[in-house]
Design a protein around this motif. Structure first.
Motif, PDB file in Angstrom:
ATOM      1  N   LEU A  24       0.827  -1.201   0.000  1.00  0.00           N
ATOM      2  CA  LEU A  24       0.000   0.000   0.000  1.00  0.00           C
ATOM      3  C   LEU A  24       0.862   1.252   0.000  1.00  0.00           C
ATOM      4  N   GLU A  25       1.951   1.234   0.769  1.00  0.00           N
ATOM      5  CA  GLU A  25       2.855   2.377   0.806  1.00  0.00           C
ATOM      6  C   GLU A  25       3.535   2.587  -0.549  1.00  0.00           C
ATOM      7  N   LYS A  26       3.944   1.513  -1.191  1.00  0.00           N
ATOM      8  CA  LYS A  26       4.565   1.630  -2.519  1.00  0.00           C
ATOM      9  C   LYS A  26       3.599   2.276  -3.509  1.00  0.00           C
ATOM     10  N   ILE A  27       2.343   1.855  -3.461  1.00  0.00           N
ATOM     11  CA  ILE A  27       1.337   2.412  -4.357  1.00  0.00           C
ATOM     12  C   ILE A  27       1.118   3.889  -4.050  1.00  0.00           C
ATOM     13  N   ALA A  28       1.013   4.235  -2.766  1.00  0.00           N
ATOM     14  CA  ALA A  28       0.805   5.628  -2.369  1.00  0.00           C
ATOM     15  C   ALA A  28       1.973   6.507  -2.794  1.00  0.00           C
ATOM     16  N   VAL A  29       3.183   6.029  -2.615  1.00  0.00           N
ATOM     17  CA  VAL A  29       4.378   6.780  -3.028  1.00  0.00           C
ATOM     18  C   VAL A  29       4.376   6.981  -4.536  1.00  0.00           C
ATOM     19  N   SER A  30       4.031   5.940  -5.263  1.00  0.00           N
ATOM     20  CA  SER A  30       3.990   6.029  -6.717  1.00  0.00           C
ATOM     21  C   SER A  30       2.960   7.054  -7.188  1.00  0.00           C
ATOM     22  N   ILE A  31       1.788   7.011  -6.595  1.00  0.00           N
ATOM     23  CA  ILE A  31       0.739   7.981  -6.944  1.00  0.00           C
ATOM     24  C   ILE A  31       1.217   9.397  -6.669  1.00  0.00           C
ATOM     25  N   GLU A  32       1.768   9.615  -5.487  1.00  0.00           N
ATOM     26  CA  GLU A  32       2.210  10.958  -5.100  1.00  0.00           C
ATOM     27  C   GLU A  32       3.308  11.455  -6.023  1.00  0.00           C
ATOM     28  N   GLU A  33       4.270  10.604  -6.350  1.00  0.00           N
ATOM     29  CA  GLU A  33       5.370  11.005  -7.232  1.00  0.00           C
ATOM     30  C   GLU A  33       4.865  11.406  -8.615  1.00  0.00           C
ATOM     31  N   LYS A  34       3.972  10.601  -9.163  1.00  0.00           N
ATOM     32  CA  LYS A  34       3.431  10.901 -10.494  1.00  0.00           C
ATOM     33  C   LYS A  34       2.671  12.220 -10.499  1.00  0.00           C
ATOM     34  N   VAL A  35       1.874  12.442  -9.468  1.00  0.00           N
ATOM     35  CA  VAL A  35       1.109  13.686  -9.388  1.00  0.00           C
ATOM     36  C   VAL A  35       2.053  14.869  -9.216  1.00  0.00           C
ATOM     37  N   TYR A  36       3.056  14.722  -8.371  1.00  0.00           N
ATOM     38  CA  TYR A  36       4.007  15.806  -8.121  1.00  0.00           C
ATOM     39  C   TYR A  36       4.754  16.188  -9.402  1.00  0.00           C
ATOM     40  N   ILE A  37       5.207  15.192 -10.121  1.00  0.00           N
ATOM     41  CA  ILE A  37       5.968  15.446 -11.353  1.00  0.00           C
ATOM     42  C   ILE A  37       5.101  16.140 -12.400  1.00  0.00           C
ATOM     43  N   ALA A  38       3.846  15.741 -12.488  1.00  0.00           N
ATOM     44  CA  ALA A  38       2.952  16.284 -13.511  1.00  0.00           C
ATOM     45  C   ALA A  38       2.370  17.648 -13.147  1.00  0.00           C
ATOM     46  N   ALA A  39       2.380  17.982 -11.860  1.00  0.00           N
ATOM     47  CA  ALA A  39       1.730  19.219 -11.409  1.00  0.00           C
ATOM     48  C   ALA A  39       2.486  20.457 -11.891  1.00  0.00           C
ATOM     49  N   THR A  40       1.707  21.437 -12.326  1.00  0.00           N
ATOM     50  CA  THR A  40       2.293  22.692 -12.787  1.00  0.00           C
ATOM     51  C   THR A  40       2.248  23.772 -11.709  1.00  0.00           C
ATOM     52  N   SER A  41       1.507  23.489 -10.633  1.00  0.00           N
ATOM     53  CA  SER A  41       1.414  24.437  -9.517  1.00  0.00           C
ATOM     54  C   SER A  41       0.973  23.670  -8.273  1.00  0.00           C
ATOM     55  N   SER A  43      -1.647  24.296  -6.475  1.00  0.00           N
ATOM     56  CA  SER A  43      -3.093  24.053  -6.525  1.00  0.00           C
ATOM     57  C   SER A  43      -3.413  22.884  -7.462  1.00  0.00           C
ATOM     58  N   ALA A  44      -2.684  22.768  -8.563  1.00  0.00           N
ATOM     59  CA  ALA A  44      -2.881  21.638  -9.471  1.00  0.00           C
ATOM     60  C   ALA A  44      -2.513  20.328  -8.779  1.00  0.00           C
ATOM     61  N   TYR A  45      -1.442  20.355  -8.009  1.00  0.00           N
ATOM     62  CA  TYR A  45      -1.001  19.194  -7.249  1.00  0.00           C
ATOM     63  C   TYR A  45      -2.075  18.764  -6.260  1.00  0.00           C
ATOM     64  N   LEU A  46      -2.559  19.703  -5.471  1.00  0.00           N
ATOM     65  CA  LEU A  46      -3.572  19.389  -4.458  1.00  0.00           C
ATOM     66  C   LEU A  46      -4.873  18.916  -5.094  1.00  0.00           C
ATOM     67  N   ARG A  47      -5.258  19.525  -6.200  1.00  0.00           N
ATOM     68  CA  ARG A  47      -6.481  19.125  -6.901  1.00  0.00           C
ATOM     69  C   ARG A  47      -6.355  17.679  -7.391  1.00  0.00           C
ATOM     70  N   GLU A  48      -5.240  17.345  -7.996  1.00  0.00           N
ATOM     71  CA  GLU A  48      -5.056  15.998  -8.539  1.00  0.00           C
ATOM     72  C   GLU A  48      -4.983  14.950  -7.428  1.00  0.00           C
ATOM     73  N   ILE A  49      -4.321  15.279  -6.333  1.00  0.00           N
ATOM     74  CA  ILE A  49      -4.270  14.359  -5.185  1.00  0.00           C
ATOM     75  C   ILE A  49      -5.688  14.115  -4.678  1.00  0.00           C
ATOM     76  N   SER A  50      -6.472  15.169  -4.556  1.00  0.00           N
ATOM     77  CA  SER A  50      -7.852  15.039  -4.098  1.00  0.00           C
ATOM     78  C   SER A  50      -8.657  14.147  -5.038  1.00  0.00           C
ATOM     79  N   LEU A  51      -8.464  14.334  -6.332  1.00  0.00           N
ATOM     80  CA  LEU A  51      -9.175  13.510  -7.311  1.00  0.00           C
ATOM     81  C   LEU A  51      -8.771  12.041  -7.198  1.00  0.00           C
TER      82      LEU A  51
END
Length: 69
Positions: A24-41, A43-51
């Motif tokens: 579960l931690e590996k999956i969570a880290v992977s999700i967070e990393e992908k969102v962080y890399i793709a985020a342009t700001s 607010s975009a980061y927080l929005r995508e994490i929420s989604l």
């Protein structure tokens, strides 16, 4: 943020033992990393994490919705 993702996933997915939590931690880290890399700001980061967390919740409430016909 990884801990928040993990908490959401723990609530909506059955995991057992250390191996389950590690996966579960590996999956969570992977999700967070992908969102962080793709985020342009921030607010975009927080929005995508929420989604993503909403998707986890929705998936657990309606597991058949994930299966393609």
């Amino acid at each position: 943020m990884v801990n928040r993702i993990m908490d959401a996933m723990k609530i909506h997915n059955q995991v057992s033992g250390d191996e389950g939590l590690q996966e579960l931690e590996k999956i969570a880290v992977s999700i967070e990393e992908k969102v962080y890399i793709a985020a342009t700001s921030q607010s975009a980061y927080l929005r995508e994490i929420s989604l993503k967390m909403l998707a986890v919740e929705n998936r657990s409430q309606n597991p058949m919705a994930c299966i393609d016909p």
